[in-house]
Design a protein around this motif. Structure first.
Motif, PDB file in Angstrom:
ATOM      1  N   LYS A 195       5.405   3.509   6.725  1.00  0.00           N
ATOM      2  CA  LYS A 195       6.857   3.660   6.645  1.00  0.00           C
ATOM      3  C   LYS A 195       7.383   3.398   5.240  1.00  0.00           C
ATOM      4  CE  LYS A 195       7.862   2.600  11.462  1.00  0.00           C
ATOM      5  NZ  LYS A 195       8.569   1.685  12.396  1.00  0.00           N
ATOM      6  N   LEU A 196       6.771   2.436   4.552  1.00  0.00           N
ATOM      7  CA  LEU A 196       7.230   2.081   3.207  1.00  0.00           C
ATOM      8  C   LEU A 196       6.540   2.892   2.117  1.00  0.00           C
ATOM      9  CD1 LEU A 196       7.431  -1.813   3.483  1.00  0.00           C
ATOM     10  CD2 LEU A 196       9.190  -0.093   3.972  1.00  0.00           C
ATOM     11  N   HIS A 197       5.566   3.698   2.515  1.00  0.00           N
ATOM     12  CA  HIS A 197       4.788   4.513   1.564  1.00  0.00           C
ATOM     13  C   HIS A 197       4.106   3.630   0.521  1.00  0.00           C
ATOM     14  CE1 HIS A 197       6.607   8.015   3.381  1.00  0.00           C
ATOM     15  NE2 HIS A 197       7.784   7.460   3.212  1.00  0.00           N
ATOM     16  N   VAL A 198       3.428   2.574   1.009  1.00  0.00           N
ATOM     17  CA  VAL A 198       2.677   1.668   0.145  1.00  0.00           C
ATOM     18  C   VAL A 198       1.241   1.608   0.643  1.00  0.00           C
ATOM     19  CG1 VAL A 198       4.714   0.300  -0.441  1.00  0.00           C
ATOM     20  CG2 VAL A 198       3.280  -0.408   1.471  1.00  0.00           C
ATOM     21  N   ARG A 199       0.353   1.045  -0.185  1.00  0.00           N
ATOM     22  CA  ARG A 199      -1.066   0.992   0.174  1.00  0.00           C
ATOM     23  C   ARG A 199      -1.648  -0.412   0.254  1.00  0.00           C
ATOM     24  NH1 ARG A 199      -3.035   5.270  -4.159  1.00  0.00           N
ATOM     25  NH2 ARG A 199      -1.264   4.339  -5.193  1.00  0.00           N
ATOM     26  N   SER A 200      -0.835  -1.424   0.018  1.00  0.00           N
ATOM     27  CA  SER A 200      -1.365  -2.786   0.054  1.00  0.00           C
ATOM     28  C   SER A 200      -0.281  -3.768   0.466  1.00  0.00           C
ATOM     29  CB  SER A 200      -1.901  -3.185  -1.321  1.00  0.00           C
ATOM     30  OG  SER A 200      -0.834  -3.394  -2.228  1.00  0.00           O
ATOM     31  N   LYS A 201      -0.727  -4.973   0.833  1.00  0.00           N
ATOM     32  CA  LYS A 201       0.253  -5.991   1.220  1.00  0.00           C
ATOM     33  C   LYS A 201       1.114  -6.397   0.032  1.00  0.00           C
ATOM     34  CE  LYS A 201      -3.013  -9.838   1.051  1.00  0.00           C
ATOM     35  NZ  LYS A 201      -3.651 -10.889   1.855  1.00  0.00           N
ATOM     36  N   LEU A 202       0.535  -6.446  -1.147  1.00  0.00           N
ATOM     37  CA  LEU A 202       1.321  -6.796  -2.326  1.00  0.00           C
ATOM     38  C   LEU A 202       2.416  -5.765  -2.581  1.00  0.00           C
ATOM     39  CD1 LEU A 202       1.837  -8.670  -4.668  1.00  0.00           C
ATOM     40  CD2 LEU A 202       0.093  -7.449  -5.966  1.00  0.00           C
ATOM     41  N   GLU A 203       2.084  -4.477  -2.457  1.00  0.00           N
ATOM     42  CA  GLU A 203       3.093  -3.431  -2.626  1.00  0.00           C
ATOM     43  C   GLU A 203       4.180  -3.551  -1.569  1.00  0.00           C
ATOM     44  OE1 GLU A 203       1.747   0.644  -3.014  1.00  0.00           O
ATOM     45  OE2 GLU A 203      -0.024  -0.003  -4.103  1.00  0.00           O
ATOM     46  N   ALA A 204       3.808  -3.849  -0.330  1.00  0.00           N
ATOM     47  CA  ALA A 204       4.789  -3.987   0.751  1.00  0.00           C
ATOM     48  C   ALA A 204       5.722  -5.168   0.483  1.00  0.00           C
ATOM     49  CB  ALA A 204       4.073  -4.161   2.084  1.00  0.00           C
ATOM     50  N   ILE A 205       5.153  -6.281   0.045  1.00  0.00           N
ATOM     51  CA  ILE A 205       5.960  -7.465  -0.251  1.00  0.00           C
ATOM     52  C   ILE A 205       6.900  -7.185  -1.417  1.00  0.00           C
ATOM     53  CG2 ILE A 205       5.866  -9.847  -1.112  1.00  0.00           C
ATOM     54  CD1 ILE A 205       3.166 -10.048   0.505  1.00  0.00           C
ATOM     55  N   ARG A 206       6.394  -6.557  -2.458  1.00  0.00           N
ATOM     56  CA  ARG A 206       7.245  -6.223  -3.612  1.00  0.00           C
ATOM     57  C   ARG A 206       8.367  -5.281  -3.196  1.00  0.00           C
ATOM     58  NH1 ARG A 206       2.846  -5.462  -8.455  1.00  0.00           N
ATOM     59  NH2 ARG A 206       2.536  -7.690  -8.817  1.00  0.00           N
ATOM     60  N   TRP A 207       8.049  -4.298  -2.348  1.00  0.00           N
ATOM     61  CA  TRP A 207       9.069  -3.357  -1.871  1.00  0.00           C
ATOM     62  C   TRP A 207      10.159  -4.123  -1.131  1.00  0.00           C
ATOM     63  CZ3 TRP A 207      11.582  -2.178   2.458  1.00  0.00           C
ATOM     64  CH2 TRP A 207      12.328  -0.994   2.458  1.00  0.00           C
ATOM     65  N   ALA A 208       9.750  -5.037  -0.239  1.00  0.00           N
ATOM     66  CA  ALA A 208      10.711  -5.799   0.549  1.00  0.00           C
ATOM     67  C   ALA A 208      11.587  -6.682  -0.342  1.00  0.00           C
ATOM     68  CB  ALA A 208       9.980  -6.634   1.590  1.00  0.00           C
ATOM     69  N   GLU A 209      10.981  -7.306  -1.347  1.00  0.00           N
ATOM     70  CA  GLU A 209      11.749  -8.137  -2.278  1.00  0.00           C
ATOM     71  C   GLU A 209      12.765  -7.304  -3.039  1.00  0.00           C
ATOM     72  OE1 GLU A 209       8.501  -9.723  -4.571  1.00  0.00           O
ATOM     73  OE2 GLU A 209       8.734 -11.685  -3.658  1.00  0.00           O
ATOM     74  N   ARG A 210      12.332  -6.171  -3.580  1.00  0.00           N
ATOM     75  CA  ARG A 210      13.217  -5.314  -4.374  1.00  0.00           C
ATOM     76  C   ARG A 210      14.325  -4.696  -3.543  1.00  0.00           C
ATOM     77  NH1 ARG A 210       8.239  -2.632  -7.490  1.00  0.00           N
ATOM     78  NH2 ARG A 210       7.974  -4.244  -9.066  1.00  0.00           N
ATOM     79  N   SER A 211      14.041  -4.424  -2.280  1.00  0.00           N
ATOM     80  CA  SER A 211      15.040  -3.785  -1.416  1.00  0.00           C
ATOM     81  C   SER A 211      16.056  -4.782  -0.880  1.00  0.00           C
ATOM     82  CB  SER A 211      14.353  -3.088  -0.247  1.00  0.00           C
ATOM     83  OG  SER A 211      13.839  -4.044   0.652  1.00  0.00           O
ATOM     84  N   GLY A 212      15.793  -6.068  -1.075  1.00  0.00           N
ATOM     85  CA  GLY A 212      16.689  -7.092  -0.568  1.00  0.00           C
ATOM     86  C   GLY A 212      16.478  -7.404   0.907  1.00  0.00           C
ATOM     87  N   LEU A 213      15.364  -6.974   1.460  1.00  0.00           N
ATOM     88  CA  LEU A 213      15.085  -7.221   2.869  1.00  0.00           C
ATOM     89  C   LEU A 213      14.923  -8.708   3.156  1.00  0.00           C
ATOM     90  CD1 LEU A 213      14.605  -5.785   5.567  1.00  0.00           C
ATOM     91  CD2 LEU A 213      12.174  -5.761   5.018  1.00  0.00           C
TER      92      LEU A 213
END
Length: 97
Positions: free
Chosen positions: A69-87
Protein backbone atom coordinates in the motif's frame (compact mmCIF):
# COMPACT_ATOMS: atom_id res chain seq x y z
CA UNK A 1 19.25 4.35 12.38
CA UNK A 2 16.92 6.75 14.07
CA UNK A 3 14.84 5.14 16.81
CA UNK A 4 11.46 6.53 17.76
CA UNK A 5 10.93 7.06 21.48
CA UNK A 6 7.14 6.81 21.24
CA UNK A 7 4.41 6.89 18.60
CA UNK A 8 0.74 7.67 18.96
CA UNK A 9 -2.08 7.61 16.47
CA UNK A 10 -5.08 9.80 16.99
CA UNK A 11 -8.66 8.82 16.24
CA UNK A 12 -8.71 11.44 13.48
CA UNK A 13 -5.69 9.74 11.84
CA UNK A 14 -7.54 6.42 11.80
CA UNK A 15 -10.75 8.02 10.53
CA UNK A 16 -8.85 9.89 7.82
CA UNK A 17 -7.12 6.68 6.80
CA UNK A 18 -10.28 4.59 6.84
CA UNK A 19 -12.04 7.15 4.64
CA UNK A 20 -9.33 7.24 1.99
CA UNK A 21 -9.85 6.08 -1.54
CA UNK A 22 -8.93 2.40 -2.09
CA UNK A 23 -5.88 3.25 -4.22
CA UNK A 24 -4.64 5.90 -1.78
CA UNK A 25 -1.49 4.72 0.06
CA UNK A 26 -3.03 6.02 3.29
CA UNK A 27 -5.78 3.42 3.01
CA UNK A 28 -4.36 1.39 5.88
CA UNK A 29 -6.61 -0.53 8.24
CA UNK A 30 -6.53 0.30 11.93
CA UNK A 31 -4.72 -3.04 12.50
CA UNK A 32 -2.09 -2.16 9.87
CA UNK A 33 -1.55 1.22 11.53
CA UNK A 34 -1.18 -0.49 14.92
CA UNK A 35 1.37 -2.95 13.53
CA UNK A 36 3.31 -0.18 11.79
CA UNK A 37 3.37 1.81 15.04
CA UNK A 38 4.71 -1.17 16.99
CA UNK A 39 7.30 -1.84 14.30
CA UNK A 40 8.43 1.79 14.54
CA UNK A 41 8.75 1.40 18.30
CA UNK A 42 11.28 -1.38 17.74
CA UNK A 43 9.11 -4.42 18.41
CA UNK A 44 10.09 -7.67 16.68
CA UNK A 45 7.54 -9.47 14.50
CA UNK A 46 7.05 -12.04 17.26
CA UNK A 47 6.53 -9.35 19.92
CA UNK A 48 4.06 -7.54 17.64
CA UNK A 49 2.15 -10.82 17.33
CA UNK A 50 2.09 -11.24 21.10
CA UNK A 51 0.97 -7.65 21.61
CA UNK A 52 -1.81 -7.87 19.01
CA UNK A 53 -2.81 -11.50 19.69
CA UNK A 54 -2.02 -12.74 16.17
CA UNK A 55 0.53 -15.22 14.85
CA UNK A 56 3.99 -14.38 13.55
CA UNK A 57 2.79 -15.30 10.04
CA UNK A 58 -0.19 -12.96 10.32
CA UNK A 59 2.14 -10.12 11.30
CA UNK A 60 4.24 -10.85 8.21
CA UNK A 61 1.09 -10.81 6.06
CA UNK A 62 -0.01 -7.47 7.50
CA UNK A 63 3.45 -6.02 6.86
CA UNK A 64 3.39 -7.30 3.28
CA UNK A 65 0.09 -5.47 2.74
CA UNK A 66 1.46 -2.31 4.38
CA UNK A 67 4.53 -2.36 2.14
CA UNK A 68 2.35 -2.83 -0.95
CA UNK A 69 0.00 0.00 0.00
CA UNK A 70 2.84 2.39 0.80
CA UNK A 71 4.94 1.29 -2.19
CA UNK A 72 7.96 0.54 0.01
CA UNK A 73 10.28 -2.47 0.25
CA UNK A 74 11.47 -2.49 3.84
CA UNK A 75 10.42 -1.73 7.39
CA UNK A 76 12.75 1.25 7.50
CA UNK A 77 11.13 2.72 4.38
CA UNK A 78 7.66 2.12 5.86
CA UNK A 79 8.62 3.80 9.13
CA UNK A 80 10.18 6.76 7.33
CA UNK A 81 7.06 7.09 5.15
CA UNK A 82 4.83 7.09 8.24
CA UNK A 83 7.00 9.69 9.99
CA UNK A 84 7.08 12.00 6.95
CA UNK A 85 3.35 11.66 6.34
CA UNK A 86 2.55 12.63 9.91
CA UNK A 87 0.85 9.31 10.62
CA UNK A 88 2.65 9.07 13.96
CA UNK A 89 2.44 11.64 16.69
CA UNK A 90 5.39 11.78 19.07
CA UNK A 91 4.86 12.08 22.82
CA UNK A 92 8.06 12.91 24.76
CA UNK A 93 6.44 11.66 28.01
CA UNK A 94 5.73 8.14 26.67
CA UNK A 95 8.18 5.36 27.34
CA UNK A 96 9.86 3.20 24.72
CA UNK A 97 8.34 -0.30 24.93
Amino acid sequence: MEVLKACHISISDIERTAGSAPNDPLHLTSREIEILRLLAMGYTYRRIGEQTFVSYETVKTHLKHIYEKLHVRSKLEAIRWAERSGLFRHDPKAHHR
